[in-house]
Design an enzyme around this catalytic site. Structure first.
Site, PDB file in Angstrom:
ATOM      1  N   HIS A 160      67.944 103.076  44.648  1.00 57.24           N
ATOM      2  CA  HIS A 160      67.401 101.787  45.093  1.00 57.24           C
ATOM      3  C   HIS A 160      65.914 101.759  44.755  1.00 57.24           C
ATOM      4  O   HIS A 160      65.206 102.742  44.990  1.00 57.24           O
ATOM      5  CB  HIS A 160      67.619 101.670  46.612  1.00 57.24           C
ATOM      6  CG  HIS A 160      66.926 100.507  47.249  1.00 57.24           C
ATOM      7  ND1 HIS A 160      65.990 100.662  48.244  1.00 57.24           N
ATOM      8  CD2 HIS A 160      67.032  99.173  47.032  1.00 57.24           C
ATOM      9  CE1 HIS A 160      65.562  99.470  48.621  1.00 57.24           C
ATOM     10  NE2 HIS A 160      66.177  98.556  47.894  1.00 57.24           N
ATOM     11  N   HIS A 197      57.112  96.811  43.138  1.00 55.12           N
ATOM     12  CA  HIS A 197      57.718  96.674  44.473  1.00 55.12           C
ATOM     13  C   HIS A 197      56.563  96.675  45.463  1.00 55.12           C
ATOM     14  O   HIS A 197      56.161  97.713  45.969  1.00 55.12           O
ATOM     15  CB  HIS A 197      58.684  97.844  44.743  1.00 55.12           C
ATOM     16  CG  HIS A 197      59.399  97.708  46.051  1.00 55.12           C
ATOM     17  ND1 HIS A 197      59.598  98.772  46.903  1.00 55.12           N
ATOM     18  CD2 HIS A 197      59.959  96.635  46.660  1.00 55.12           C
ATOM     19  CE1 HIS A 197      60.245  98.355  47.986  1.00 55.12           C
ATOM     20  NE2 HIS A 197      60.473  97.064  47.852  1.00 55.12           N
TER      21      HIS A 197
END
Length: 288
Positions: free
Chosen positions: A3, A80
């Protein structure tokens, strides 16, 4: 699968990503480097780079791409919350592994795009062509993609692209071919209920399918564990329950397909998922 696969590379010196809310932007503008150090503890969901992940057995990569404000080179970056490595460097790193292991196959899932215009997508598509060329498998029916088929065609890369651009390019698989339902919870029990329910609802054929064994911190969780970070506050504590769920799964059309996690090196996540494949083989032997 991993992830936020690229998040090992998150750079504390980079600006905050364009997708971050104003509260985060303001927090960083007031507290600067200290704020970014704390952010990294919560945004970096992996400790291994691409090469190490591949060596450990990871074959699915969750990729989020962004332009960087006021970047004179107009580069594309993994992102991110904060910016990570240049996309080109990451793709080349994966390609180096594939060149050495011609029978290995990877799934590259480009599922979030930030600050990207049409020409940025064109640039990324060209980058994929230049890096992987004929290694990329054109989009076909998911159930036709066997390892035997890929080996015969010498394909090693399946690229999933969550943007309308995918329709225009033969080697881009549409995003809906790689659904990844997200539980969005900090509670391991709720996560497991969600995972179980989503597998039950999964269509038998027509797409790949991701089970995200991932807990998502709320703002209050971050405030309480601000200095310790995601791994210590959430992932490690929940690991036994999450691994118990993974161990009891069955692979195949009505079971799990791709399983992703944070900090994939923790416990025996990778070896446990790989073992599910052998259980599938044994099941086939029993029925023939």
């Amino acid at each position: 699968g991993s992830h936020d696969s690229f998040s090992f590379y998150i750079d504390e010196a980079s600006p905050v990503g364009p997708e971050q809310p104003e509260t985060v932007q303001n927090f960083v503008s007031v507290f600067g480097t200290v704020a970014k150090k704390l952010m990294r503890k919560w945004l970096a969901t992996q400790t291994m780079n691409f090469t190490s992940q591949l060596g450990a057995g990871i074959r699915y990569f969750d990729l989020r791409i962004s332009t960087k404000p006021r970047d004179p080179d107009n580069e594309l970056y993994f992102a991110h919350g904060l910016f990570s490595a240049k996309v080109k460097e990451g793709l080349e790193e994966i390609n180096a592994f594939l060149a050495e292991h011609p029978k290995e196959v990877v799934f590259l899932d480009f599922n979030h795009f930030y600050g990207m215009q049409k020409y940025h997508h064109e640039k990324l598509v060209q980058m994929l062509k230049d890096t992987y060329g004929n290694k990329m498998c054109p989009a076909i029916f998911a159930h036709e993609v066997t390892l035997q088929y890929l080996w015969e065609k010498e394909h090693q890369v399946l690229v999933f692209y969550h943007s309308p651009v995918a329709v225009e390019v033969a080697f881009l698989w549409p995003g809906q071919m790689m659904p990844a339902p997200w539980a969005n919870t900090t509670d391991p029990e709720k996560l497991i209920q969600f995972l179980q329910a989503s597998i039950t609802e999964r269509r038998k054929k027509g797409s790949f399918f991701i089970s995200q064994v991932v807990l998502t911190p709320k703002a209050s969780t971050v405030v309480k564990g601000v200095a310790s970070g995601l791994r210590e506050t959430i992932t490690e504590r929940a690991l036994p329950a999450m691994m118990e769920w993974v161990r009891t799964q069955k692979a195949g059309e009505s079971g799990v397909n791709i399983i992703t996690a944070d900090f994939v090196e923790l416990g025996d996540f990778i070896s446990t998922v790989i073992k599910l494949n052998y259980a599938l083989d044994e099941g086939e032997d029993d029925t023939t």
